[in-house]
Scaffold this motif. Structure first.
Motif, mmCIF file in Angstrom:
data_model
loop_
_atom_site.group_PDB
_atom_site.id
_atom_site.type_symbol
_atom_site.label_atom_id
_atom_site.label_comp_id
_atom_site.label_asym_id
_atom_site.label_seq_id
_atom_site.Cartn_x
_atom_site.Cartn_y
_atom_site.Cartn_z
ATOM 1 N N TRP A 171 42.767 43.772 37.685
ATOM 2 C CA TRP A 171 42.161 45.110 37.715
ATOM 3 C C TRP A 171 41.048 45.217 36.680
ATOM 4 C CZ3 TRP A 171 41.861 49.038 34.029
ATOM 5 C CH2 TRP A 171 41.384 50.265 34.503
ATOM 6 N N GLN A 172 41.273 44.719 35.480
ATOM 7 C CA GLN A 172 40.255 44.783 34.433
ATOM 8 C C GLN A 172 39.015 43.971 34.820
ATOM 9 O OE1 GLN A 172 42.218 43.523 30.839
ATOM 10 N NE2 GLN A 172 43.468 45.387 30.694
ATOM 11 N N LEU A 173 39.234 42.797 35.410
ATOM 12 C CA LEU A 173 38.102 41.959 35.791
ATOM 13 C C LEU A 173 37.311 42.579 36.935
ATOM 14 C CD1 LEU A 173 36.569 39.314 35.378
ATOM 15 C CD2 LEU A 173 38.136 38.232 37.006
ATOM 16 N N HIS A 174 37.986 43.119 37.939
ATOM 17 C CA HIS A 174 37.281 43.755 39.055
ATOM 18 C C HIS A 174 36.467 44.951 38.559
ATOM 19 C CE1 HIS A 174 39.194 41.097 41.772
ATOM 20 N NE2 HIS A 174 40.366 41.691 41.821
ATOM 21 N N ARG A 175 37.037 45.717 37.654
ATOM 22 C CA ARG A 175 36.323 46.872 37.093
ATOM 23 C C ARG A 175 35.088 46.414 36.320
ATOM 24 N NH1 ARG A 175 36.548 50.350 32.561
ATOM 25 N NH2 ARG A 175 36.281 52.553 33.120
ATOM 26 N N PHE A 176 35.240 45.339 35.553
ATOM 27 C CA PHE A 176 34.111 44.815 34.789
ATOM 28 C C PHE A 176 33.004 44.331 35.718
ATOM 29 C CE2 PHE A 176 32.105 40.874 33.260
ATOM 30 C CZ PHE A 176 31.407 41.371 32.165
ATOM 31 N N ARG A 188 37.003 42.062 27.151
ATOM 32 C CA ARG A 188 37.647 43.353 26.931
ATOM 33 C C ARG A 188 39.086 43.322 27.427
ATOM 34 N NH1 ARG A 188 32.744 46.523 30.043
ATOM 35 N NH2 ARG A 188 31.037 45.602 28.842
ATOM 36 N N GLY A 189 39.891 44.237 26.905
ATOM 37 C CA GLY A 189 41.273 44.324 27.348
ATOM 38 C C GLY A 189 42.019 43.025 27.141
ATOM 39 N N LEU A 190 42.769 42.619 28.168
ATOM 40 C CA LEU A 190 43.505 41.354 28.094
ATOM 41 C C LEU A 190 42.559 40.174 27.904
ATOM 42 C CD1 LEU A 190 46.071 41.977 30.972
ATOM 43 C CD2 LEU A 190 46.587 41.885 28.534
#
Length: 274
Positions: A171-176, A188-190
């Protein structure tokens, strides 16, 4: 999958459940390989990777005929893992024209051995790795012994945590990717604690399956982690080095991430002096 199911239904049986399914798995892989060659796209195999573990689980469980709670727990874990991986693949799959860049690179480097590399390195070896990683599930579903002890509970918690970590990283990568600027790198994040948190979570899932097997058959602990270790070797020896080399070529600022962020096991980022 239909080819493998057909082999199990009508092909010659070996009399050994795990060996019958291994042969069927290879037959299905060869069928996927045939489609990959016909469409000149080895990413056909990516979908197979994520759906074969729950199919193996269901078949082994139905043949074993057990109804222990530990069987339900390992089955739930495998299905949840499969849903996450398949959903992530579907989300990032633009169509049959798309192929993972690593497959093309493998074939190009192979030269005249391109056919063999496509068959063995891209199709058969991953199938054998996944099957080895699933053997602890086979042990869990077919052996006697205690139902749910502390190790089974730990395996379930570790497995769900690993899948949750992968899901959050996805989810974090797709958002980025949706909002990044040209040349921007993900830290960022994880992804600020590990350069590859998705691979770390994936390794955790296969360790959890091994723990399920050890809980059912402690005397077999010496070989039950073989599949998880094979996955780790693939991540650290092939997948991660290839991805990092490509990231450095496309985004020179990625070196800053390498200097600060752990490669695999998450930890707080280093402080780098200016």
């Amino acid at each position: 999958m239909a080819a493998g199911a057909g082999w199990l239904a009508w092909g010659p049986a070996t009399g050994v459940l795990w060996l019958d399914t291994l042969v069927a798995d290879v037959v299905a892989t060869l069928t996927v390989f045939a489609f990959s060659r016909a469409y000149r796209n080895s990413s056909f195999y990516d979908a197979y990777w994520s759906v074969i573990p729950p199919l193996l689980t269901c078949y082994w469980w139905s043949e074993a005929g057990t109804s222990r709670l530990r069987c339900w727990l390992v089955a739930v874990l495998v299905v949840v893992w499969s849903i996450r991986l398949t959903a992530n693949w579907v989300y990032g799959f633009p169509g049959l024209h798309h192929e993972d860049w690593r497959y093309g690179m493998f074939r190009e480097r192979a030269g005249s051995w391109e056919f063999a590399v496509d068959l063995v390195a891209i199709h058969l070896i991953p199938t054998l790795q996944v099957f080895a990683g699933m053997l602890p599930v086979y042990v869990c579903l077919t052996r006697g012994g205690d139902d749910v002890g502390w190790l089974t509970a730990l395996a379930f918690v570790v497995g769900l945590s690993a899948v949750a970590l992968e899901s959050a990283a996805d989810w974090q990568l797709h958002r980025f990717v949706r909002h990044r600027q040209s040349g921007e790198v993900m830290d960022r994040g994880l992804w600020g604690w590990s350069r590859h948190p998705n691979y770390f979570g994936e390794f955790g899932f296969w360790v959890a399956l091994a723990l399920f097997g050890v809980a059912a058959a402690p005397a077999d602990a010496w070989w039950l982690f073989g599949g998880a270790l094979a996955m780790l070797a693939m991540f650290l020896g092939a997948s991660i080095p290839m991805m990092e080399k490509r990231s450095l070529e496309r985004r020179p600022d990625y070196q800053r991430v390498i200097d600060r962020v752990a490669r695999f096991v998450p930890r707080p980022p280093r402080r780098v002096s200016a």
